[in-house]
Scaffold this motif. Sequence first.
Motif, PDB file in Angstrom:
ATOM      1  N   TYR A  41       0.876  -1.164   0.000  1.00 46.98           N
ATOM      2  CA  TYR A  41       0.000   0.000   0.000  1.00 46.98           C
ATOM      3  C   TYR A  41       0.915   1.215   0.000  1.00 46.98           C
ATOM      4  O   TYR A  41       1.881   1.270   0.759  1.00 46.98           O
ATOM      5  CB  TYR A  41      -0.891   0.020   1.240  1.00 46.98           C
ATOM      6  CG  TYR A  41      -1.833  -1.157   1.311  1.00 46.98           C
ATOM      7  CD1 TYR A  41      -3.072  -1.111   0.682  1.00 46.98           C
ATOM      8  CD2 TYR A  41      -1.488  -2.311   1.994  1.00 46.98           C
ATOM      9  CE1 TYR A  41      -3.941  -2.192   0.737  1.00 46.98           C
ATOM     10  CE2 TYR A  41      -2.341  -3.396   2.057  1.00 46.98           C
ATOM     11  CZ  TYR A  41      -3.571  -3.330   1.424  1.00 46.98           C
ATOM     12  OH  TYR A  41      -4.425  -4.400   1.477  1.00 46.98           O
ATOM     13  N   HIS A  45       1.092  -5.753   2.532  1.00 43.43           N
ATOM     14  CA  HIS A  45      -0.180  -6.457   2.721  1.00 43.43           C
ATOM     15  C   HIS A  45      -0.064  -7.486   3.853  1.00 43.43           C
ATOM     16  O   HIS A  45      -1.052  -7.771   4.537  1.00 43.43           O
ATOM     17  CB  HIS A  45      -0.600  -7.137   1.414  1.00 43.43           C
ATOM     18  CG  HIS A  45      -1.935  -7.793   1.487  1.00 43.43           C
ATOM     19  ND1 HIS A  45      -3.109  -7.089   1.672  1.00 43.43           N
ATOM     20  CD2 HIS A  45      -2.289  -9.098   1.417  1.00 43.43           C
ATOM     21  CE1 HIS A  45      -4.123  -7.933   1.710  1.00 43.43           C
ATOM     22  NE2 HIS A  45      -3.655  -9.162   1.549  1.00 43.43           N
ATOM     23  N   MET A  80      -4.465   5.964   0.236  1.00 45.38           N
ATOM     24  CA  MET A  80      -3.498   4.949  -0.201  1.00 45.38           C
ATOM     25  C   MET A  80      -3.969   4.226  -1.449  1.00 45.38           C
ATOM     26  O   MET A  80      -5.167   4.180  -1.747  1.00 45.38           O
ATOM     27  CB  MET A  80      -3.176   3.972   0.917  1.00 45.38           C
ATOM     28  CG  MET A  80      -4.298   3.147   1.420  1.00 45.38           C
ATOM     29  SD  MET A  80      -3.713   2.106   2.777  1.00 45.38           S
ATOM     30  CE  MET A  80      -5.264   1.347   3.226  1.00 45.38           C
ATOM     31  N   LYS A 116      -3.005   0.543  -3.950  1.00 42.14           N
ATOM     32  CA  LYS A 116      -2.383  -0.774  -3.970  1.00 42.14           C
ATOM     33  C   LYS A 116      -1.345  -0.816  -5.090  1.00 42.14           C
ATOM     34  O   LYS A 116      -1.608  -0.350  -6.194  1.00 42.14           O
ATOM     35  CB  LYS A 116      -3.418  -1.857  -4.225  1.00 42.14           C
ATOM     36  CG  LYS A 116      -4.457  -1.982  -3.146  1.00 42.14           C
ATOM     37  CD  LYS A 116      -5.500  -3.004  -3.569  1.00 42.14           C
ATOM     38  CE  LYS A 116      -6.558  -3.177  -2.513  1.00 42.14           C
ATOM     39  NZ  LYS A 116      -7.576  -4.150  -2.937  1.00 42.14           N
TER      40      LYS A 116
END
Length: 114
Positions: free
Chosen positions: A16, A28, A107, A109
């Motif tokens: 992230y 993660h 944020m 990914k």
Amino acid sequence: MVKTFQAYLPPTNRTYSCVHCRAHLASHDELISKSFQGSQGRAYLFNSVVNVACGQAEERVLLTGLHAVADIYCECCKTPLGWKYEHAFESSQKYKEGKYIIELAHMIKENGWD
């Protein structure tokens, strides 16, 4: 110009990152829960984070009761991201102590989410 962050997470991990400057924030693997609520919507609870600075702790009444929390900011772009739980006053909330909340609005990914 290439941005330099204090910490880079391994490129093999799903990560992230800060939506504003792309600084790595958390792996993660450090995610505890996706069931939290921040001031700007959904938020995630993490065991540990990187490239984050903490403000002064203060007592706040949150949805789950009274907590001592410190706001956290991206060290690169200074964007407020969420908070760190410093102390939980209710025994059922003690598991949050030392953990971090980052709001989804701040944020993105990266690395292998396909």
